[in-house]
Write a protein that holds these residues in place. Structure first.
Motif, PDB file in Angstrom:
ATOM      1  N   CYS A   1       5.767  -7.221  -6.775  1.00  0.00           N
ATOM      2  CA  CYS A   1       5.206  -8.157  -5.807  1.00  0.00           C
ATOM      3  C   CYS A   1       6.118  -9.344  -5.533  1.00  0.00           C
ATOM      4  O   CYS A   1       5.649 -10.397  -5.113  1.00  0.00           O
ATOM      5  CB  CYS A   1       3.833  -8.616  -6.261  1.00  0.00           C
ATOM      6  SG  CYS A   1       2.629  -7.290  -6.169  1.00  0.00           S
TER       7      CYS A   1
ATOM      8  N   GLN B   1       2.924 -13.033  -8.799  1.00  0.00           N
ATOM      9  CA  GLN B   1       2.166 -12.050  -9.550  1.00  0.00           C
ATOM     10  C   GLN B   1       1.340 -11.208  -8.586  1.00  0.00           C
ATOM     11  O   GLN B   1       0.728 -11.755  -7.662  1.00  0.00           O
ATOM     12  CB  GLN B   1       1.252 -12.818 -10.486  1.00  0.00           C
ATOM     13  CG  GLN B   1       0.926 -12.120 -11.762  1.00  0.00           C
ATOM     14  CD  GLN B   1       0.181 -13.060 -12.679  1.00  0.00           C
ATOM     15  OE1 GLN B   1       0.544 -14.232 -12.814  1.00  0.00           O
ATOM     16  NE2 GLN B   1      -0.869 -12.580 -13.275  1.00  0.00           N
TER      17      GLN B   1
ATOM     18  N   ASP C   1      -1.887  -9.491  -7.312  1.00  0.00           N
ATOM     19  CA  ASP C   1      -3.256  -9.834  -7.677  1.00  0.00           C
ATOM     20  C   ASP C   1      -3.830  -8.693  -8.502  1.00  0.00           C
ATOM     21  O   ASP C   1      -3.459  -7.529  -8.350  1.00  0.00           O
ATOM     22  CB  ASP C   1      -4.112 -10.171  -6.448  1.00  0.00           C
ATOM     23  CG  ASP C   1      -4.440  -8.983  -5.603  1.00  0.00           C
ATOM     24  OD1 ASP C   1      -5.494  -8.381  -5.833  1.00  0.00           O
ATOM     25  OD2 ASP C   1      -3.634  -8.653  -4.710  1.00  0.00           O
TER      26      ASP C   1
ATOM     27  N   ALA D   1      -6.461  -6.922  -8.899  1.00  0.00           N
ATOM     28  CA  ALA D   1      -7.099  -5.732  -8.359  1.00  0.00           C
ATOM     29  C   ALA D   1      -6.063  -4.764  -7.789  1.00  0.00           C
ATOM     30  O   ALA D   1      -6.095  -3.554  -8.059  1.00  0.00           O
ATOM     31  CB  ALA D   1      -8.111  -6.124  -7.290  1.00  0.00           C
ATOM     32  N   THR D   2      -5.112  -5.290  -7.002  1.00  0.00           N
ATOM     33  CA  THR D   2      -4.081  -4.435  -6.424  1.00  0.00           C
ATOM     34  C   THR D   2      -3.232  -3.819  -7.524  1.00  0.00           C
ATOM     35  O   THR D   2      -2.903  -2.629  -7.485  1.00  0.00           O
ATOM     36  CB  THR D   2      -3.178  -5.254  -5.475  1.00  0.00           C
ATOM     37  OG1 THR D   2      -4.006  -5.967  -4.563  1.00  0.00           O
ATOM     38  CG2 THR D   2      -2.235  -4.356  -4.706  1.00  0.00           C
TER      39      THR D   2
ATOM     40  N   GLN E   1      -4.959  -0.951  -9.076  1.00  0.00           N
ATOM     41  CA  GLN E   1      -4.918   0.212  -8.185  1.00  0.00           C
ATOM     42  C   GLN E   1      -3.570   0.920  -8.265  1.00  0.00           C
ATOM     43  O   GLN E   1      -3.494   2.137  -8.345  1.00  0.00           O
ATOM     44  CB  GLN E   1      -5.156  -0.242  -6.739  1.00  0.00           C
ATOM     45  CG  GLN E   1      -6.578  -0.633  -6.434  1.00  0.00           C
ATOM     46  CD  GLN E   1      -7.432   0.570  -6.105  1.00  0.00           C
ATOM     47  OE1 GLN E   1      -6.985   1.480  -5.453  1.00  0.00           O
ATOM     48  NE2 GLN E   1      -8.661   0.576  -6.583  1.00  0.00           N
ATOM     49  N   LEU E   2      -2.500   0.119  -8.218  1.00  0.00           N
ATOM     50  CA  LEU E   2      -1.156   0.692  -8.267  1.00  0.00           C
ATOM     51  C   LEU E   2      -0.935   1.391  -9.605  1.00  0.00           C
ATOM     52  O   LEU E   2      -0.361   2.462  -9.675  1.00  0.00           O
ATOM     53  CB  LEU E   2      -0.112  -0.409  -8.078  1.00  0.00           C
ATOM     54  CG  LEU E   2       0.017  -0.942  -6.651  1.00  0.00           C
ATOM     55  CD1 LEU E   2       0.850  -2.207  -6.635  1.00  0.00           C
ATOM     56  CD2 LEU E   2       0.641   0.105  -5.745  1.00  0.00           C
TER      57      LEU E   2
END
Lengths: 307, 540
Positions: free
Chosen positions: A38, A42, A44, A46-47, A50-51
């Motif tokens: 990112c 940092q 976020d 939640a993302t 998911q990743l």
């Protein structure tokens, strides 16, 4: 011979599994790769989560490895962080590096062995001393110095070549990079051949061949060179793998988008899939090259027989 | 690709024999006619507007997309592009009206839906877009992108399409700067093809900007052609751009010198000494919206106890910014005197000298302040940085030397390299920093808000040191709610003074954009994001 090959092939399995596991562990020890994705901030939470699940990074390591190996056997090497399948990266990178390696090996074979034979047959003469000195210089100068100097002289000052290789990387553009890549090994090949030739020159079978009145050319090529090549072939065989994996410096200097480039990117971005995938293939190359070398022994020296 | 390479090998093998004499073909011109070649880096993420957060991918988006606003390449001011107007009465409810006549390069019309669909896609947790937080101000974001668990809604409730050319945006808080953020690439419109054939779109992205992508070989090269149907005022003045991926900026520079490349927008540190003699006035060195700072781990009590602001200020005064920017960076950095960037301009909130004496080299005062503050925690400073990219090692060592010299202690400061950027970010996220660490900030949009809020607001996305100060937070909230831009900027500057008084982070220097170009080009300039303004380049 057949049983020997089968045994060797079976031996490859644990080596292969062990090597990939080691690489897998090494890349994973470096920490969470998602953190670097990112930019200077940092991701976020939640993302990132998911990743992590997309790349399977949320599972325990042994499970990741098992899944990975399972996929590899079906030809799926996973996906790189930029969304490209690793097999696609391989299809783009390996042909380029293979070409580069071929050029380098050709240099080693042709130039290295010729110089070795020349100096081995004329030990102590000026030619011998000259070549020895030259190889000493080549061995002691690091590859990136040779590469940058050649690039600057041939590419910028004299304009003979393009300083960077185009994405297609055809053979003619790879001659100078190939020479740079081969340089150190080339020097070793020369020295190995020289020593080997000089030793075998005094052996009984050479004396016999000369006594039989065979032409000098035949003595050198058929009798002397053939046995003298055994250490050289061993060296070149292992060198194939080393050249492919170790081309990082050369590929960087000449902007060649080959295996070294992909590995470098993969390590920088901590992309497990890319790194493990490429190393897996490189391990296979090493293993196969070693097997071929061992088989070649028998061809070169009839005295060596396998059960 | 595979079949193609096999035939190449055969012809190539013949070529080896033929070329063994050592002639590799002359260095021909870089590109045909009105096309130019430019250096590029391999984008880290797939090229989607809401998923691209680094300069290399951003470069392409800037050529291929135009959003509601565009930042003036010279002043950085946000100007209406596709937007006819963005109106609000309360800084919370916005009405966006679009200009007529805009299409994507595949002929599809740009409508209000092109925007709302794109934004909904970008915000949705399911799509794992790395810039999703840019939509965090829009109402309903916590539904489509909750911090925990699955998402409760597919679309942002704050977005409403009124008609083909109008949509409304409702924010979850007052934010007067919101329209000015809309020039950022994440807010670009997307054509239907993006949603219907996503994989195909990623292979050759289609946008509405002055260039259209002709071909894209991932990891190697992208060819962009001027799009003749482009309706905007900033049409491309060249026929196209070929972006070539370089693994090493040194090679790009060598290629530029050999006439094999037209434009290199990252001059390697090692060449900065020669670049002026090599290129003369074909070398550009202009300010960009980038500031380097040293941040502190406030989660570590030793760095957070009262009185530590004296130590931090003392350290700031121990750094000889002038000398380091001159000797290490060859004046491609400017000593920082505030926490923003000169590209904002005085009206935008840049205030030279705001840092005052705290950013002036003064070894005696530095030593005194550090002693008064109780000394460096643990007796020695470890400056953490990633050693894989940039020339961070050089300047970190120089900063440490400067601090050691000023404090009269050879062991006061050492560099603490971390192998990769990912690992560096990792240690940061896990709060493992034992001392100050490198913190670079490249602005997303030219607003003073972007230099302060993400970095120093409590719990903000890039507040890696976990600094927290209620006075600062209050001032930022007030500044965001302020409808008068001048008053808003003034309030942000007050907040910046809080940062200064506590020395929340040590500002080091502003970074410039660097580029060099060949004699074929004219009109080359870098925008405030240090990206070349490609559409204005002329090729002779």
């Amino acid at each position: 011979m057949g049983r020997y090959v089968v045994r060797r092939l079976l031996q490859m399995v644990p080596v292969f599994v062990g090597a990939t596991l080691l690489i897998f562990l090494m890349v994973n020890v470096m920490g969470d790769p998602i953190a670097g994705l990112c930019g200077e901030r940092q991701c976020d939470a939640a993302t990132a989560a998911q990743l992590r699940s997309e790349f399977g990074l949320d599972q325990p390591l042994w499970q990741q490895y098992a899944t990975y190996m399972g996929n590899v056997f079906t030809g799926d090497f996973g996906t790189a962080f930029n969304g490209q399948p690793v097999t696609e990266l391989m299809a783009a990178a390996f042909p380029v590096t293979v070409r580069l390696t071929i050029v380098a090996i050709l240099f080693e074979l042709v130039v290295g062995i010729s110089l070795g034979v020349l100096t081995g047959l004329s030990r102590g003469r000026p030619v011998d001393t000259g070549v020895l000195l030259l190889t000493l210089v080549v061995i002691s100068v690091p590859t990136f110095v040779t590469g940058l100097v050649l690039q600057l002289l041939l590419g910028v000052e004299w304009g003979w070549i393009k300083p960077s290789v185009s994405p297609q990387a055809p053979f003619d553009e790879l001659i100078v990079p190939g020479l740079v890549l081969a340089s150190v090994s080339l020097a070793y090949v020369t020295r190995l051949t020289r020593t080997s030739i000089a030793e075998n020159r005094r052996s009984d079978y050479v004396r016999t061949a000369v006594a039989k009145g065979l032409p000098r050319r035949r003595v050198v090529v058929r009798h002397l060179l053939r046995t003298s090549l055994i250490p050289v072939v061993t060296f070149i065989g292992t060198d194939i793998g080393a050249l492919m994996g170790g081309a990082i410096v050369t590929e960087r200097i000449f902007n060649i988008h080959g295996v070294g480039f992909q590995l470098y990117q993969g390590i920088l971005r901590q992309n497990t899939q890319t790194v493990v995938g490429f190393v897996t293939v490189l391990v296979l190359v090493f293993l196969v090259a070693n097997l071929l070398v061992d088989l070649l022994y028998a061809v070169l020296d009839p005295r060596i027989r396998y059960a | 690709m595979r079949g193609f390479t096999h035939t190449r090998w055969l012809t190539g093998a013949a070529a080896v024999v033929l070329m063994a004499t050592g002639c590799g073909g002359g260095a021909s011109g870089a590109a045909d006619g009105g096309m130019l070649t430019s250096s590029w880096g391999d984008p880290q993420n797939p090229l989607e507007p809401a998923n691209t957060n680094e300069v290399q991918g951003g470069k392409v988006l800037d050529m291929v997309f135009r959003g509601l606003k565009r930042y003036d390449p010279r002043t950085g001011e946000a100007q209406n592009m596709l937007a006819r107007s963005i109106d609000t009465t309360d800084s919370r409810h916005y009405t966006v009206r679009l200009r007529d006549g805009w299409t994507f390069s595949n002929g599809e019309k740009v409508t209000a839906r092109s925007f709302t669909d794109a934004w909904n896609y970008g915000a949705s947790l399911r799509n794992k877009q790395k810039n999703a937080y840019f939509f965090g101000y829009i109402e309903g974001y916590d539904q489509v992108h909750p911090e925990m668990g699955g998402q409760h809604a597919d679309t942002l409730s704050g977005l409403k399409v009124v008609d083909d050319h109008t949509f409304t945006v409702t924010l979850n808080q007052k934010f007067s700067g919101f329209p000015d953020t809309l020039g950022y690439a994440a807010f670009a419109p997307l054509p239907r093809a993006f949603f219907t054939d996503h994989a195909g779109w990623l292979k050759t992205p289609v946008g509405n900007g002055p260039y259209a992508i002709e071909s894209y070989t991932k990891g190697s090269q992208m060819t962009l052609r001027k799009w003749n149907g482009y309706p905007g005022g900033d049409k491309a003045l060249n026929d196209g751009v070929i972006l070539k991926v370089y693994t090493d900026s040194n090679t790009a520079y060598t290629d530029l010198m050999a006439g094999n490349l037209d434009l290199a927008d990252d001059i390697p540190a090692a060449q900065l000494k020669n670049v002026r003699t090599d290129l003369g006035d074909r070398y550009i060195n202009t300010p960009a919206g980038i500031i380097q700072t040293l941040a502190f781990p406030y989660y570590d009590q030793r760095w957070n106890r009262p009185g530590m602001e004296k130590v931090r200020t003392g350290l700031s005064m121990a750094i000889n910014r002038d000398q380091i920017t001159k000797t290490i960076f060859q004046r491609t950095r400017t000593p920082a005197t505030d926490w923003t960037s000169p590209v904002l301009g005085a009206d935008g909130g840049f205030k030279a000298g705001l840092c005052g004496r705290a950013c002036t080299y003064d070894p005696a005062a530095a030593k005194r302040l550090v002693r008064q503050g109780g000394g460096i925690p643990g007796g020695s400073l470890r400056l953490t940085y990633n050693a894989d990219t940039g020339s961070h090692r050089d300047w970190i060592d120089a900063v440490c030397n400067s601090i050691n010299h000023a404090l009269g202690d050879d062991n006061a400061c050492v560099g603490n390299p971390v192998g990769t950027f990912a690992d560096f970010r990792n240690q940061m996220a896990q709060h493992k920093m034992s001392g100050p660490f490198r913190a670079g900030w490249q602005m997303d949009y030219p607003l003073i808000q972007n230099f302060l809020q993400p970095l120093y607001f409590t719990g903000a996305s890039s507040n890696d040191g976990q600094w927290t100060n209620s006075e600062f937070d209050e001032l930022v909230d007030r500044a965001n709610a302020e409808t008068d831009p001048a008053k808003s900027v003034a309030t942000f500057q007050q907040a910046e003074e809080v940062v200064r008084d506590n020395m929340a982070a040590i500002p080091l220097w502003y970074q410039n954009g660097n580029a060099g170009y060949s004699q074929r080009l004219t009109g080359v300039a870098l925008n405030p994001f240090s990206v070349p303004v490609y559409n204005e380049i002329k090729v002779s």
